[in-house]
Design a protein around this motif. Structure first.
Motif, short mmCIF file in Angstrom:
data_model
loop_
_atom_site.label_atom_id
_atom_site.label_comp_id
_atom_site.label_asym_id
_atom_site.label_seq_id
_atom_site.Cartn_x
_atom_site.Cartn_y
_atom_site.Cartn_z
N ASN A 1 22.42 -8.23 26.92
CA ASN A 1 21.21 -8.19 26.09
C ASN A 1 20.29 -9.37 26.37
N THR A 2 20.56 -10.14 27.40
CA THR A 2 19.74 -11.31 27.70
C THR A 2 19.04 -11.17 29.04
N VAL A 3 17.91 -11.83 29.16
CA VAL A 3 17.19 -11.95 30.43
C VAL A 3 16.82 -13.41 30.64
N TYR A 4 16.57 -13.74 31.88
CA TYR A 4 16.16 -15.09 32.25
C TYR A 4 14.72 -15.02 32.77
N ILE A 5 13.87 -15.81 32.18
CA ILE A 5 12.43 -15.84 32.51
C ILE A 5 12.04 -17.29 32.81
N VAL A 6 11.19 -17.50 33.80
CA VAL A 6 10.69 -18.83 34.10
C VAL A 6 9.19 -18.88 33.84
N GLY A 7 8.79 -19.81 32.98
CA GLY A 7 7.37 -20.06 32.73
C GLY A 7 6.92 -21.26 33.55
N ASN A 8 5.77 -21.17 34.16
CA ASN A 8 5.25 -22.23 35.05
C ASN A 8 3.98 -22.86 34.48
N TYR B 1 8.31 -26.37 34.96
CA TYR B 1 8.94 -25.07 34.71
C TYR B 1 9.79 -25.14 33.45
N ILE B 2 9.82 -24.03 32.74
CA ILE B 2 10.81 -23.86 31.69
C ILE B 2 11.52 -22.54 31.98
N GLY B 3 12.85 -22.60 32.11
CA GLY B 3 13.66 -21.41 32.28
C GLY B 3 14.22 -21.00 30.93
N PHE B 4 13.85 -19.80 30.48
CA PHE B 4 14.24 -19.30 29.16
C PHE B 4 15.32 -18.22 29.28
N VAL B 5 16.35 -18.30 28.46
CA VAL B 5 17.30 -17.20 28.28
C VAL B 5 16.93 -16.57 26.94
#
Length: 108
Positions: free
Chosen positions: A5-12, A29-33
């Motif tokens: 149920n999780t995804v990993y997204i990177v905001g730049n 960068y912020i890597g979000f789970v």
């Protein structure tokens, strides 16, 4: 550690030219789970150069939504974070929201 149920997204985001993050990583960068059911940020790391910075950013963002922009979060970053990456945190968060919504729409 993370469920299906999780995804990993990177905001730049870009940072100032003289920022240590720019010198080391070229960008911020912020890597979000993120939990797909609740849209909440469960975990994250940033491209900060100091452990305390990364932990502070985590404390601001954990359990926030990556579905919609949180104006209170922006106020908290402006009020409480007084490093040269202040704006970059907000921009990376916005970029993460944009990417999360695109991915959720496309795949989920």
């Amino acid at each position: 550690m993370y469920t299906e149920n999780t995804v990993y997204i990177v905001g730049n985001a870009k940072t100032n030219v003289d920022n240590a993050i720019t010198i080391r990583f070229n960008s911020f960068y912020i890597g979000f789970v993120v939990d797909l059911n609740t849209d909440k940020i469960l975990d994250l790391n940033s491209s900060s150069t100091l452990k305390a910075t990364d932990e502070f950013i985590r404390s601001l963002l954990i359990n926030r939504s990556l579905k919609v922009f949180d104006n209170e979060l922006e106020r908290q970053v402006i009020k409480r974070y007084h490093g040269s990456s202040q704006r970059a945190i907000i921009v990376a968060y916005k970029d993460g929201i944009k990417k999360y919504n695109e991915i959720k729409k496309k795949y989920f």
